[in-house]
Scaffold this motif. Structure first.
Motif, mmCIF file in Angstrom:
data_model
loop_
_atom_site.group_PDB
_atom_site.id
_atom_site.type_symbol
_atom_site.label_atom_id
_atom_site.label_comp_id
_atom_site.label_asym_id
_atom_site.label_seq_id
_atom_site.Cartn_x
_atom_site.Cartn_y
_atom_site.Cartn_z
ATOM 1 N N THR A 185 0.828 -1.209 0.000
ATOM 2 C CA THR A 185 0.000 0.000 0.000
ATOM 3 C C THR A 185 0.865 1.264 0.000
ATOM 4 N N ALA A 186 1.863 1.285 0.888
ATOM 5 C CA ALA A 186 2.718 2.468 0.992
ATOM 6 C C ALA A 186 3.511 2.695 -0.291
ATOM 7 N N THR A 187 4.005 1.607 -0.894
ATOM 8 C CA THR A 187 4.835 1.759 -2.088
ATOM 9 C C THR A 187 4.002 2.174 -3.289
ATOM 10 N N LEU A 188 2.825 1.589 -3.448
ATOM 11 C CA LEU A 188 1.968 1.952 -4.574
ATOM 12 C C LEU A 188 1.474 3.396 -4.460
ATOM 13 N N LYS A 189 1.358 3.885 -3.237
ATOM 14 C CA LYS A 189 0.940 5.287 -3.052
ATOM 15 C C LYS A 189 1.980 6.250 -3.599
ATOM 16 N N LEU A 190 3.252 5.809 -3.624
ATOM 17 C CA LEU A 190 4.300 6.680 -4.142
ATOM 18 C C LEU A 190 4.049 7.050 -5.598
ATOM 19 N N LEU A 191 3.346 6.176 -6.310
ATOM 20 C CA LEU A 191 3.088 6.433 -7.728
ATOM 21 C C LEU A 191 2.139 7.610 -7.937
ATOM 22 N N SER A 192 1.381 7.914 -6.899
ATOM 23 C CA SER A 192 0.425 9.032 -7.043
ATOM 24 C C SER A 192 1.084 10.389 -6.849
#
Length: 729
Positions: A185-192
């Motif tokens: 969750t934390a890593t995929l949020k970086l894409l935003s």
């Protein structure tokens, strides 16, 4: 999952440049010249290791400059082992191993370097695939942590994010779903917010490949963590295409089940199952059964299950679920029918094992024989069904029926595999005559060179049953009857082993040498002579023979089998040298094993014990013995070594704990002798004498006069020591 071969292909394309020889072995901030501490600073054992590594590395470079590349690699490997903190030697070891096409060596030292220093992502990703295929999660996590740190220091935020995603995968495979979900969750949020953190979406997708896979892992992690609403949203993103609808329905059914909405779960799941496109193994069918049990509608489930089976007869996961269900319900006839269908379509080992067990339970003994014959035809043995065969041979009536039907039923005429299987079963129940009759029948039914298969199975079966004389006779007969050089070499080799086990050493040596003459390029056949010499107590000749074969085969790297055989030969040779008091030679041979196989637990244990006995390199002995125990925690000999090293380091309480555990696992007199010494060091004299007394009894049974004398001296000395008298008063 990517293969070791895929990793090797990527490795071979990498450019590992030759390292600078100027190799700082201690921090420059601590010592001005970066090489050795000044005279007023005492060197630590770690300093000594680093200095030794520098010497090894320089020697390796010298050999490489002389084009002695295999020797050079050995020195680079050892330098990397002695100073794993250096970022130099392991790279040259990998570079040279790639150039020599020594795949296993390159992978071993790539892993060593990756654990300590990290690697770039493309290479590390493939290395992780190998580690995860072996379920080596600890090493995988170390590679990720060091590589992520390396990426952050470059800085390479996108690569660091890719490593975080790989860490999430490891946590998921460990079953740590909450941690995995948080990481994803934390890593995929970086894409935003790419502008804020420097993570490039396109680059991350390039590194990771299929981002959909990680979204599915996120969804699975959230399911495992029982975070239902987040899981629902993640699933809708992960399975958004039309073709994914059956998978989405299945996973949404899992959420509904977790929320106790059983009717909704059944509706969703049956939608997925009826599509015929669900790819999830047996899990959906198990869930289906559990849901109907929750609403107390088992009969309705059975009806729907039958209907789906008729609709999807080629659905192997469904048919396997039906077979397993019949087995659990002890519906043996149905189970037999279904497993027979499965084995006919796709003969997997689990299905074959289940079918054999079912045949036994319903007394279909001749069918069991047929299945055993089929297994032998496929695998040239019965190891695949070892556990089921052990249960079957306890049923003497079934065995007798099997043997009788093999003899009486015309079906078996001309089918030697049936006679071989019957012969092996007869050996299991020690019916020697029946075994001979069946193997003789197999020989009659086998044309020409195929008789070798019969003789090999017969002779080895007799060896396993410890019928050494009969095994010897079978191998002799095979050697005389089958007139091809390869067969004569093989059966001479087997005959040599049988004769040696009977302590007929001169005849055994003659047979071993005949095998070598017929097959001079076989390391296995050469090693047999050295082993026989050692068994015969002709130690000097054995050591000479081992030296000869190690010299001849040392640089043969074309086959992994040769390297494994050489590892075994080196271990035996090192043991012989150590027993003769040639500790330095034994040490070098064990170091050579670890150069090539740095994770070899046996060599790690033996080398650490050798150092402990000599009181040398005790810090390294501790590292190696701890590594061996971690790899084989149930091996009492390894635990004994660890205890003995701790004793030599003065850590007697720790040593007593390890040696007590080793002595409890196996009443080995050497372990008990060591335990007595540790108790004496702790001034626990009563316990020391008790341990020594038990050790003495063991050495007396072994007729080990040297150790008997040493232990008696300890008992006498301790019995009259001033400390003991004071304690008695």
């Amino acid at each position: 999952m990517l293969s070791t071969l895929a990793l090797w292909s990527l490795l071979a394309a990498c450019q590992f440049e030759e390292s600078d020889v100027n190799w700082p072995v201690v921090p420059r901030s601590q010592f001005a010249d970066g090489l050795i501490p000044p005279p007023d600073v005492a060197r630590t054992p770690a300093d000594d290791d680093r200095l030794h590594a520098v010497s090894l590395f320089a020697t390796g470079r010298l050999h490489e400059n002389r084009d002695q590349t295999h020797k050079a690699l050995r020195f680079y490997q050892r330098a990397a082992r002695y100073d794993p903190q250096s970022d130099v030697a392991w790279r040259d070891a990998v570079r040279l191993a790639i150039g020599l096409e020594r795949q296993e060596d390159a992978l071993a030292y790539l892993l060593l370097g990756a654990e300590q220093h990290g690697v770039e992502f493309a290479l590390g990703k493939q290395l992780l695939a190998v580690l995860l295929a072996e379920q080596d999660f600890d090493r995988a996590e170390r590679v990720i942590q060091t590589s992520e740190k390396l990426a952050r220091e470059k800085p390479e935020p996108t690569e660091a994010a890719a490593w975080r995603m790989q860490l999430g995968r490891v946590e998921f495979l460990r079953g740590n779903y909450l941690q995995a979900a948080d990481i994803f969750t934390a890593t995929l949020k970086l894409l935003s917010t790419p502008d804020e953190n420097g993570v490039e979406t396109a680059r991350l997708q390039e590194l990771l490949g299929d981002m959909a896979e990680f979204r599915r892992l996120l969804a699975e992690s959230l399911l495992g963590a029982k975070r239902w609403e987040e899981a629902r949203e993640a699933l809708r993103q992960a399975f958004s295409e039309e073709k994914d609808k059956p998978q989405l329905s299945y996973h949404l059914a899992r959420i509904a089940r977790g929320q106790a909405d059983f009717l909704r779960a059944i509706q969703l799941l049956e939608t997925a199952l009826n599509s015929g496109d669900l790819e999830a193994g047996a899990a959906p069918y198990e869930l289906w059964q559990e849901l109907y049990e929750e609403i107390d509608e088992s009969e309705k489930f059975a009806s729907r299950l039958r209907a789906l089976s008729q609709k999807q007869p080629s659905n192997l996961p469904l048919q396997r679920f039906l077979a397993d269900r019949a087995f659990r319900q002890r519906n043996w006839k149905t189970a037999a029918d279904r497993y027979e269908d499965l084995v006919a379509l796709e003969p997997t080992p689990p299905d074959i094992r289940r079918l054999l067990e079912v045949y036994h339970r319903v007394n279909r003994c001749e069918d069991a024989l047929g299945l055993l014959a089929a297994v032998f035809e496929r695998t040239a043995g019965l190891d695949m069904v070892e556990e089921q065969l052990a249960q079957l041979v306890q049923d003497r009536e079934c065995v007798e029926e099997m043997l009788r039907r093999r003899q009486e039923n015309p079906f078996w005429k001309g089918r030697p595999s049936g006679a071989i299987a019957a012969g092996l079963v007869a050996l299991e129940v020690e019916d020697w005559q029946a075994a001979q009759d069946n193997f003789e029948a197999a020989l009659e039914e086998s044309p020409g060179a195929q008789k070798a298969t019969v003789y090999f199975a017969w002779g080895n079966g007799l060896l396993a049953a410890e019928r050494l004389q009969q095994a010897r006779d079978v191998f002799r007969r095979a050697r005389e009857e089958i007139d091809t050089p390869a067969a004569k070499a093989l059966f001479s080799h087997q005959l040599a082993g049988a004769l040696a086990l009977r302590e007929q050493y001169d005849e055994a040596l003659a047979a071993a040498r005949e095998a070598q003459r017929l097959a001079p390029d076989s390391l296995e056949f050469q090693e047999r002579e050295a082993w026989i010499l050692s068994e015969a107590g002709r130690t000097d000749e054995a050591r000479t023979k081992y030296r000869e074969l190690l010299h001849r085969w040392d640089e043969e790297y074309g086959s992994p089998g040769i390297r494994v055989a050489l590892r075994s030969a080196r271990a035996l040779y090192a043991y012989l040298e150590a027993e003769e008091g040639n500790s330095e030679q034994a040490e070098e041979v064990l170091e050579q094993i670890l150069d090539e196989f740095p994770d070899d637990a046996g060599a790690s244990n033996d080398l650490s014990y050798l150092w402990a006995e000599r009181g040398q390199r005790l810090h390294r002995a501790l590292e190696l013995s701890q590594k061996a125990v971690a790899a084989r925690p149930d091996n009492y000999a390894y635990r004994d070594t660890l205890g003995w090293v701790l004793h030599r380091l003065g850590r007697h309480d720790d040593a007593a704990r390890e040696l007590s555990a080793a002595a409890e696992a196996e009443k080995d007199p050497i372990v008990l002798d060591h335990l007595g010494d540790v108790y004496a060091a702790l001034q626990r004299d009563d316990e020391a004498r008790a341990a020594w007394q038990r050790a003495l009894e063991g050495f007396q049974q072994q007729e080990d006069t040297q150790r008997i004398s040493a232990v008696r001296h300890k008992l006498q000395t301790t019995a009259h020591s001033p400390d003991t008298e004071t304690q008695r008063d």
